[in-house]
Scaffold this motif. Structure first.
Motif, PDB file in Angstrom:
ATOM      1  N   GLY A 172      -7.868  12.498  -6.000  1.00  0.00           N
ATOM      2  CA  GLY A 172      -8.375  12.055  -4.978  1.00  0.00           C
ATOM      3  C   GLY A 172      -9.342  10.917  -5.272  1.00  0.00           C
ATOM      4  N   SER A 173     -10.285  10.805  -6.242  1.00  0.00           N
ATOM      5  CA  SER A 173     -10.664   9.771  -6.628  1.00  0.00           C
ATOM      6  C   SER A 173     -10.067   8.590  -7.091  1.00  0.00           C
ATOM      7  N   LEU A 174      -9.127   8.744  -7.889  1.00  0.00           N
ATOM      8  CA  LEU A 174      -8.182   7.623  -8.304  1.00  0.00           C
ATOM      9  C   LEU A 174      -7.507   7.053  -7.193  1.00  0.00           C
ATOM     10  N   ALA A 175      -6.839   7.830  -6.127  1.00  0.00           N
ATOM     11  CA  ALA A 175      -6.151   7.421  -5.012  1.00  0.00           C
ATOM     12  C   ALA A 175      -7.100   6.494  -4.135  1.00  0.00           C
ATOM     13  N   SER A 176      -8.467   6.977  -4.040  1.00  0.00           N
ATOM     14  CA  SER A 176      -9.252   6.069  -3.124  1.00  0.00           C
ATOM     15  C   SER A 176      -9.616   4.883  -3.810  1.00  0.00           C
ATOM     16  N   VAL A 177      -9.641   4.794  -4.991  1.00  0.00           N
ATOM     17  CA  VAL A 177      -9.942   3.478  -5.704  1.00  0.00           C
ATOM     18  C   VAL A 177      -8.682   2.676  -5.583  1.00  0.00           C
ATOM     19  N   VAL A 178      -7.499   3.114  -5.792  1.00  0.00           N
ATOM     20  CA  VAL A 178      -6.290   2.459  -5.995  1.00  0.00           C
ATOM     21  C   VAL A 178      -6.011   1.980  -4.201  1.00  0.00           C
ATOM     22  N   LEU A 179      -6.334   2.728  -3.438  1.00  0.00           N
ATOM     23  CA  LEU A 179      -5.880   2.368  -1.881  1.00  0.00           C
ATOM     24  C   LEU A 179      -7.116   1.350  -1.592  1.00  0.00           C
ATOM     25  N   MET A 180      -8.314   1.467  -1.905  1.00  0.00           N
ATOM     26  CA  MET A 180      -9.415   0.852  -1.569  1.00  0.00           C
ATOM     27  C   MET A 180      -9.064  -0.719  -2.087  1.00  0.00           C
ATOM     28  N   TRP A 181      -8.718  -0.832  -3.213  1.00  0.00           N
ATOM     29  CA  TRP A 181      -8.188  -2.109  -3.930  1.00  0.00           C
ATOM     30  C   TRP A 181      -7.015  -2.994  -3.174  1.00  0.00           C
ATOM     31  N   ILE A 182      -6.150  -2.025  -2.780  1.00  0.00           N
ATOM     32  CA  ILE A 182      -4.990  -2.801  -2.150  1.00  0.00           C
ATOM     33  C   ILE A 182      -5.146  -3.081  -0.554  1.00  0.00           C
ATOM     34  N   ALA A 183      -5.943  -2.107   0.021  1.00  0.00           N
ATOM     35  CA  ALA A 183      -6.374  -2.227   1.272  1.00  0.00           C
ATOM     36  C   ALA A 183      -7.377  -3.611   1.283  1.00  0.00           C
ATOM     37  N   ILE A 197       0.804  -1.139  -0.228  1.00  0.00           N
ATOM     38  CA  ILE A 197      -0.031   0.002  -0.050  1.00  0.00           C
ATOM     39  C   ILE A 197       0.827   1.344  -0.229  1.00  0.00           C
ATOM     40  N   ILE A 198       2.143   1.363   0.540  1.00  0.00           N
ATOM     41  CA  ILE A 198       2.901   2.412   0.708  1.00  0.00           C
ATOM     42  C   ILE A 198       3.625   2.642  -0.771  1.00  0.00           C
ATOM     43  N   VAL A 199       3.976   1.400  -1.454  1.00  0.00           N
ATOM     44  CA  VAL A 199       4.598   1.438  -2.631  1.00  0.00           C
ATOM     45  C   VAL A 199       3.517   1.867  -3.682  1.00  0.00           C
ATOM     46  N   GLY A 200       2.290   1.331  -3.509  1.00  0.00           N
ATOM     47  CA  GLY A 200       1.188   2.006  -4.449  1.00  0.00           C
ATOM     48  C   GLY A 200       1.104   3.442  -4.347  1.00  0.00           C
ATOM     49  N   SER A 201       1.028   3.703  -3.061  1.00  0.00           N
ATOM     50  CA  SER A 201       0.823   5.115  -2.824  1.00  0.00           C
ATOM     51  C   SER A 201       1.993   6.234  -3.456  1.00  0.00           C
ATOM     52  N   TYR A 202       2.982   5.536  -3.339  1.00  0.00           N
ATOM     53  CA  TYR A 202       4.178   6.426  -3.923  1.00  0.00           C
ATOM     54  C   TYR A 202       4.308   6.179  -5.652  1.00  0.00           C
TER      55      TYR A 202
END
Length: 209
Positions: free
Chosen positions: A183-194, A160-165
């Protein structure tokens, strides 16, 4: 792939981009409606609630209705979670600066422990909103469970840290995206990883509907 398939693929991509732009606009507008300080956390939680639906295949949900319901019902709770998280981060940063500037060897050494704590803190913050829209915990339990998840699943934490970076790098290369879909793209990516860190049997349990 025939012409019809290409057209349908382009339509799907453009439709997805428009949804991201719309969700990002809602996030910005409702953050401002709460005077930013009190609107940011509820708007972020609402954005993740929509992202959760998309990640789990519910792509045709009423976006505004889903967003507004989470924003309204979680306004107080998300602000409490958000401000406590922010306060913890500030205290850790102040401690780090204090230990780094200290001339005492022992205190300077303690700075490494604070850096480690900041790493745990940063990863936990990335998990908090995905957990908020996925599970039904008491307010402070989200903070506790996020920390447990970070420590208990180190590979997912690194992911999740690497994905955020990587997301930050992509957005930095295309600054215009910050306004429209950051924001919306980050929420989708972080939600998927989490979601990969959550227990399988609880994927559809709890959370904000």
């Amino acid at each position: 792939m025939g012409l019809e398939g290409v057209v349908w693929k382009l339509y799907s991509i453009s439709n997805g981009i428009m949804k991201l732009i719309y969700l990002n606009a809602l996030w910005i507008v409702f953050s401002l409606l709460g005077l930013v300080a009190f609107g940011f956390f509820p708007a972020t939680a609402a954005m993740f609630a929509v992202a959760r639906k998309w990640v789990f295949g519910e792509t045709e949900i009423p976006v505004f209705k889903t967003f507004w319901k989470t924003y309204k019902t979680g306004f107080l709770q998300t602000n409490i979670i958000g401000f406590i998280s922010a306060l913890v981060g500030i205290l850790l940063y102040v401690d780090l600066r204090f230990f780094q500037n200290s001339e005492h060897v022992l205190l300077s050494f303690l700075a490494f422990f604070i850096i480690f704590a900041l790493f745990i803190y940063f990863a936990a913050v990335l998990y908090i909103f995905p957990m908020y829209v996925h599970f039904d915990f008491k307010t402070l339990e989200y903070l506790k469970q996020a920390i447990i998840l970070v420590i208990g699943k180190p590979l997912n934490t690194i992911m999740i840290i690497v994905g955020s970076y990587l997301l930050y790098v992509v957005l930095s290369m295309l600054p215009v995206l910050w306004i429209f879909i950051s924001g919306s793209l980050a929420s989708v990516v972080l939600m998927w990883i989490a979601s990969k860190s959550f227990p399988r049997h609880e994927f559809q349990a709890g959370g904000v509907e």
